[in-house]
Design an enzyme around this catalytic site. Structure first.
Site, mmCIF file in Angstrom:
data_model
loop_
_atom_site.group_PDB
_atom_site.id
_atom_site.type_symbol
_atom_site.label_atom_id
_atom_site.label_comp_id
_atom_site.label_asym_id
_atom_site.label_seq_id
_atom_site.Cartn_x
_atom_site.Cartn_y
_atom_site.Cartn_z
ATOM 1 N N ASP A 193 0.837 -1.198 0.000
ATOM 2 C CA ASP A 193 0.000 0.000 0.000
ATOM 3 C C ASP A 193 0.871 1.247 0.000
ATOM 4 O O ASP A 193 0.386 2.339 -0.287
ATOM 5 C CB ASP A 193 -0.926 0.022 1.220
ATOM 6 C CG ASP A 193 -1.866 1.217 1.201
ATOM 7 O OD1 ASP A 193 -2.521 1.421 0.153
ATOM 8 O OD2 ASP A 193 -1.950 1.945 2.198
ATOM 9 N N HIS A 230 -1.569 3.858 -1.427
ATOM 10 C CA HIS A 230 -1.527 4.438 -0.076
ATOM 11 C C HIS A 230 -2.930 4.875 0.364
ATOM 12 O O HIS A 230 -3.173 6.058 0.649
ATOM 13 C CB HIS A 230 -0.554 5.618 -0.012
ATOM 14 C CG HIS A 230 -0.121 5.941 1.395
ATOM 15 N ND1 HIS A 230 1.048 6.596 1.695
ATOM 16 C CD2 HIS A 230 -0.713 5.692 2.603
ATOM 17 C CE1 HIS A 230 1.169 6.751 3.005
ATOM 18 N NE2 HIS A 230 0.101 6.207 3.580
#
Length: 315
Positions: free
Chosen positions: A254, A278
């Protein structure tokens, strides 16, 4: 003289904030725009704009009266470079608890999607291909959580129903929790060979930067999955590319280094790598929890009581 409290969310949208009528301060809304809402020198409580690392530092050199800096992220690494410009005694607080549920949800999503081959199924659907096969299960797997703070604990809470064979925990220092023993970072290499899934949820510090290097990756067992919901620089990108390139391990990220990942970067098309942009904390759960935190922190500050989640105080 009236002092200012800078909020990155509008004050009238935050239930439970103290009234400014008799308290001797004013709320100022600033979420990273080009113009400051007032003179930064009058700010005593600064809420850092969310997901704007460079912008967050702009007013700090002029904040000569600031006493508390509150982030809306679990990590504080994006604020630390500006702390040298501040006077001693400024308390930096993180958003512990705000992102636990969302980040833990994503960690489990990345684990399950990677193990069960979901990215391949999506590509198959795009090409109208029926890609059947045999895939690893989370059930009966061994999981290692590296970084056992509130997010790490939330991840384990969500692992509980999946019938894992065992969950091992690593943190900065050893301790015992309701779920079992937490081992120190110094023992991480000894635990890696037994882990089918390694989940990174540690903050980025000088001790954790580059923690997942070539030696760390080499100690992971064949077929293991590395999941990073921490910070990109916790992982040595060059070492990761070399390891996944062999097909020996896979990864779900991520966060990356660099970030955002630029077009043409080899991670985009590295074999066995799943990337999300993210979004660990970017869910509908963020705003209610962020507002609750700000109401509590500002309330304590105005009442002269200790604020919570203090991670460091400037010297």
């Amino acid at each position: 003289m009236t002092a200012d409290i800078w909020l990155s969310l509008p004050a009238d949208e935050i239930e439970g904030l103290p009234s400014t009528v008799d308290a001797g301060f004013r709320y100022r809304f600033w979420n990273g725009g080009p113009e400051f809402p007032a003179d930064p020198a009058d700010c005593v409580f600064y809420t850092v704009p969310y997901l704007q690392p460079g912008v967050a530092l702009r007013p700090l050199p002029e904040m000569t009266s600031v006493q508390v800096i509150q982030t809306l992220s679990a990590g504080i690494d994006h604020v630390e470079p500006g702390l040298g410009a501040l006077h001693p005694g400024v308390q930096l607080c993180n958003a512990k608890g705000v992102h636990d549920a969302s980040t833990a949800e994503l960690a489990l999503t990345l684990v399950l999607a990677s193990l069960r081959g979901i990215p391949g199924f999506v590509r198959g659907q795009d090409g109208e291909e029926w890609r059947s096969g045999f895939y690893p299960a989370l059930a009966d797997s061994s999981v290692l959580i590296v970084g056992y703070g509130s997010i790490g604990a939330a991840i384990e809470d969500r692992l509980a129903p999946f019938e894992c064979a065992r969950v091992a925990r690593i943190a900065r220092s050893a301790r015992t929790t309701a779920r079992g023993e937490v081992r120190p970072f110094t023992e991480v290499h000894s635990l890696l060979p037994d882990a089918d899934v390694v989940i990174l949820s540690t903050p980025l510090t000088e001790d954790t930067r580059g923690l997942v290097d070539a030696e760390f990756l080499a100690r992971m067992k064949d077929g293991a999955l590395l999941v990073n919901v921490a910070r990109g620089p916790v992982v040595d990108t060059k070492a990761l590319l070399a390891e996944v390139g062999t097909g020996r391990i896979t990864a779900a990220l991520d966060v990356t280094d660099p970030e955002p990942l630029p077009p043409g970067h080899p991670l985009w098309h590295a074999p066995g790598v799943l990337i999300s942009p993210h979004v660990g904390g970017s869910t509908s759960a963020f705003l209610p929890r962020a507002k609750k935190l700000l109401a509590a922190q500002v309330g304590a500050f105005v009442a002269g009581e200790p604020v919570q989640n203090v991670v460091l105080t400037t010297e």
